[in-house]
Scaffold this motif. Structure first.
Motif: not given
Length: 70
Positions: A39-46
């Motif tokens: 989830r953190a990677m998704l938020v950071g990437t977005c």
């Protein structure tokens, strides 16, 4: 683009990269779960992908006006 807006976008962009870096280190240390990491990677990437294009490789409007048209 206004300098304040550009600065805010830079801060948000680098925050996205920081989220991705921090989550990578934390999952490597086994401090967080894999679900949190994803989830953190998704938020950071977005965050990065939605904010960075507005300020990377953008010349100022004055520089664009000064360049002659071919």
């Amino acid at each position: 683009m206004n300098r304040a807006i550009k600065l805010g976008l830079k801060i948000l962009s680098y925050s996205g990269l920081g989220i991705m870096l921090a989550s990578t280190v934390l999952v490597f240390q086994q401090s967080v779960s894999m679900e949190f990491y994803k989830r953190a990677m998704l938020v950071g990437t977005c965050t990065w992908l939605l904010t960075a294009p507005f300020w990377i490789n953008r010349s100022t409007e004055k520089q664009e006006e000064d360049q002659p048209v071919p």
